[in-house]
Enzyme design. Structure first.
Site, PDB file in Angstrom:
ATOM      1  N   GLY A 152       0.785  -1.234   0.000  1.00 45.21           N
ATOM      2  CA  GLY A 152       0.000   0.000   0.000  1.00 45.21           C
ATOM      3  C   GLY A 152       0.813   1.278   0.000  1.00 45.21           C
ATOM      4  N   GLY A 183       4.112  -3.297  -3.751  1.00 42.91           N
ATOM      5  CA  GLY A 183       4.015  -3.530  -5.190  1.00 42.91           C
ATOM      6  C   GLY A 183       4.372  -2.221  -5.874  1.00 42.91           C
ATOM      7  N   CYS A 242     -13.144   4.362 -27.903  1.00 49.14           N
ATOM      8  CA  CYS A 242     -14.432   4.971 -28.209  1.00 49.14           C
ATOM      9  C   CYS A 242     -15.251   5.246 -26.972  1.00 49.14           C
ATOM     10  CB  CYS A 242     -15.175   4.065 -29.183  1.00 49.14           C
ATOM     11  SG  CYS A 242     -14.193   3.763 -30.652  1.00 49.14           S
ATOM     12  N   GLU A 243     -14.717   5.975 -26.031  1.00 47.86           N
ATOM     13  CA  GLU A 243     -15.489   6.420 -24.867  1.00 47.86           C
ATOM     14  C   GLU A 243     -14.954   7.766 -24.405  1.00 47.86           C
ATOM     15  OE1 GLU A 243     -15.599   3.962 -21.425  1.00 47.86           O
ATOM     16  OE2 GLU A 243     -15.621   2.161 -22.659  1.00 47.86           O
TER      17      GLU A 243
HETATM   18  N1  LLP Z   1      -0.673  -7.198  -0.687  1.00 49.95           N
HETATM   19  C1  LLP Z   1      -1.950  -7.509  -1.019  1.00 49.95           C
HETATM   20  C2  LLP Z   1      -2.611  -8.590  -0.322  1.00 49.95           C
HETATM   21  C3  LLP Z   1      -2.598  -6.782  -2.015  1.00 49.95           C
HETATM   22  O1  LLP Z   1      -3.847  -7.086  -2.338  1.00 49.95           O
HETATM   23  C4  LLP Z   1      -1.908  -5.738  -2.679  1.00 49.95           C
HETATM   24  C5  LLP Z   1      -2.571  -4.959  -3.731  1.00 49.95           C
HETATM   25  C6  LLP Z   1      -0.588  -5.476  -2.311  1.00 49.95           C
HETATM   26  C7  LLP Z   1       0.007  -6.213  -1.308  1.00 49.95           C
HETATM   27  C8  LLP Z   1       0.239  -4.407  -2.973  1.00 49.95           C
HETATM   28  O2  LLP Z   1      -0.258  -3.128  -2.820  1.00 49.95           O
HETATM   29  P1  LLP Z   1       0.614  -1.869  -3.339  1.00 49.95           P
HETATM   30  O3  LLP Z   1       1.873  -1.826  -2.503  1.00 49.95           O
HETATM   31  O4  LLP Z   1       0.931  -2.112  -4.760  1.00 49.95           O
HETATM   32  O5  LLP Z   1      -0.259  -0.715  -3.134  1.00 49.95           O
HETATM   33  N2  LLP Z   1      -5.183  -1.788  -9.374  1.00 49.95           N
HETATM   34  C9  LLP Z   1      -5.067  -0.809  -8.310  1.00 49.95           C
HETATM   35  C10 LLP Z   1      -4.300  -1.327  -7.136  1.00 49.95           C
HETATM   36  C11 LLP Z   1      -4.898  -2.607  -6.557  1.00 49.95           C
HETATM   37  C12 LLP Z   1      -4.112  -3.135  -5.396  1.00 49.95           C
HETATM   38  C13 LLP Z   1      -4.502  -4.536  -5.107  1.00 49.95           C
HETATM   39  N3  LLP Z   1      -3.788  -5.136  -4.046  1.00 49.95           N
HETATM   40  C14 LLP Z   1      -4.384   0.445  -8.864  1.00 49.95           C
HETATM   41  O6  LLP Z   1      -4.049   0.472 -10.053  1.00 49.95           O
HETATM   42  O7  LLP Z   1      -4.222   1.426  -8.152  1.00 49.95           O
END
Ligand code: LLP
Length: 428
Positions: A246, A290, A354-355
């Site tokens: 996060g 991530g 197309c949106e």
């Molecule tokens: N751990 C778990 C269990 C997760 O579900 C996630 C992300 C992470 C770690 C990593 O989170 P990060 O450090 O990347 O914030 N598609 C969305 C983000 C979805 C995140 C889903 N889970 C976007 O593009 O902002």
């Protein structure tokens, strides 16, 4: 002829400086208005790979992995593979000593192909299909994070598991990526944890620890401290405490990088204090970044296809970046490949789909003379772009091009028309 054309100094603007913390370290402005990343000019990559293309700076990814390990030397740093499920990236991060979180048999297949050590893989997901579990057991993944009672019966005795807890902490981020509060689909509520532990023991599984993930694009450290308080407050002696990911990335000028040192200090202090208070040993910390590892290592380069009042339309769009449409995400964009001293105006960079919601960067400042054929570079596209890309309008997904100290390696090739039609079973 306009006044600006007659007297170029009237209304002329200096080019904006590079907002350094948005781009990979070492990004350079070259004399002809080009931008060099990882030792390679973007115009050269555009000529070789066509547009749009996504670039990923390997040095930046590795440096960020090292920064996490350095800030939290005793913790296990687990890359959230969903943010960039690319075999080469998995391999770099395995080399950097990170672990890996996967949430499907597909992500696990990429990890397997990369030779990622099974004992450092953690399987996640609020739904784990029979195929996901079968693939995880056959590869022998080190840990599985339980998200529901239904999963317990599907695992084999001896499997190490963590229990995902919903600590009831609001991370104040976009509702679609808020996961630590009640009333969303993930995890066991704090009240249900004792029963989950009982059933884990009854099934002969080995409880490695507790897990929580509060959401994504979190800017504030105090929510992690609060999560420590609540999860450790359960009073369970555990080997590992996984606080999830996060950690926010800056996307537009003015946004700051996540305070990793502050996080490390404050979370360690909270963990020490709460464990002492609850008379339990201090568990090993796990975190699952991530976005913070890969977002700012990525840049997407588009070619301008058309200019309309207030809009610049490019040759990509929501098929390579649905994030503005999904989360109202903001981006910036920069003209590359030539200098312009034309006055700058606020425009919206839109895509080819197309949106009307196909927006890539709302309200950005670009020179007035941007025209069809120009290149635009959008930084901070390393996380959840490749992962979320689609074939909307049957547009092929762009290639992912790795750069590292002047060396170029295509990590994922461009999708071809043949790829796009391969699954359509219409008889000839
Ligand atoms: N751990 C778990 C269990 C997760 O579900 C996630 C992300 C992470 C770690 C990593 O989170 P990060 O450090 O990347 O914030 N598609 C969305 C983000 C979805 C995140 C889903 N889970 C976007 O593009 O902002």
């Amino acid at each position: 002829m306009t006044l600006v054309e007659l007297l170029p100094s009237v209304g002329a603007c200096a080019e904006p400086p590079l907002e350094k913390h948005l781009w990979p370290a070492g990004t350079k402005l070259l004399p002809q208005g080009d931008l060099e990343i990882g030792g390679v000019p973007l115009t050269r990559l555009a000529a070789r790979f066509g547009t749009p293309f996504q670039l990923l700076d390997e040095t930046e990814v590795r440096a960020r992995a090292r920064a996490f390990r350095h800030a939290l030397p005793e913790a296990e740093v687990v890359f959230a593979g969903k943010s960039l499920p690319c075999g080469s990236v998995f391999r770099w991060l395995a080399e950097e000593g990170l672990s890996l979180d996967v949430c499907s048999a597909g992500e696990l297949a990429a990890a397997r192909k990369a030779g990622f050590p099974a004992d450092r893989i953690v399987l996640h997901g609020n739904v784990k299909t029979a195929e996901d579990i079968k693939a995880a057991l056959s590869y022998g993944v080190g840990r599985i994070v339980l998200d529901s009672f239904d999963e317990i019966a599907q695992l084999v005795p001896g499997q190490r598991v963590l229990i995902r807890v919903t600590p009831g902490v609001d991370a104040h981020t976009h509702p679609a990526i808020t996961t630590g509060v009640e009333g969303q689909k993930f995890g066991f509520s704090l009240d249900a944890v004792p029963e989950a532990v009982r059933r884990v023991e009854e099934a002969g599984l080995r409880l490695a620890g507790l897990h929580c993930h509060l959401g994504s694009q979190i800017t504030c450290v105090s929510v992690y401290e609060e999560a420590v308080r609540r999860v450790i407050g359960l009073g369970l002696p555990i080997e590992q405490l996984d606080l999830g990911g996060g950690f926010a990335a800056p996307y537009v000028p003015g946004e700051q990088p996540f305070d990793l040192t502050g996080f490390a200090n404050r979370v360690h202090a909270a963990l020490g204090y709460e464990c002492e208070h609850n008379r339990i040993p201090v568990p090993r910390l796990m975190i699952e970044p991530g976005r913070a590892l890969v977002a700012n290592a990525g840049v997407t380069v588009y070619r301008v296809a058309a200019v309309k009042p207030g809009f610049i339309a490019v040759d990509g769009g929501m098929s390579d970046n649905p994030r503005p449409a999904l989360y109202g995400a903001r981006y910036t964009a920069r003209l590359v490949g030539r200098h312009s001293r034309a006055p700058r105006h606020t425009v919206t960079v839109v895509g080819r789909h197309c949106e009307a919601g196909d927006v890539l960067a709302r309200d950005v400042q670009l020179p007035d003379d941007v025209r069809a054929g120009d290149l635009l570079a959008v930084p901070v596209t390393g996380a959840y772009h490749y992962a979320l890309a689609s074939n909307y309008n049957l547009v092929g997904r762009p290639p992912l091009v790795g750069v590292c100290d002047g060396i170029v390696r295509e990590l994922v090739r461009r999708e071809t028309e043949e790829d796009l039609l391969r699954r359509d079973l219409m008889p000839a």
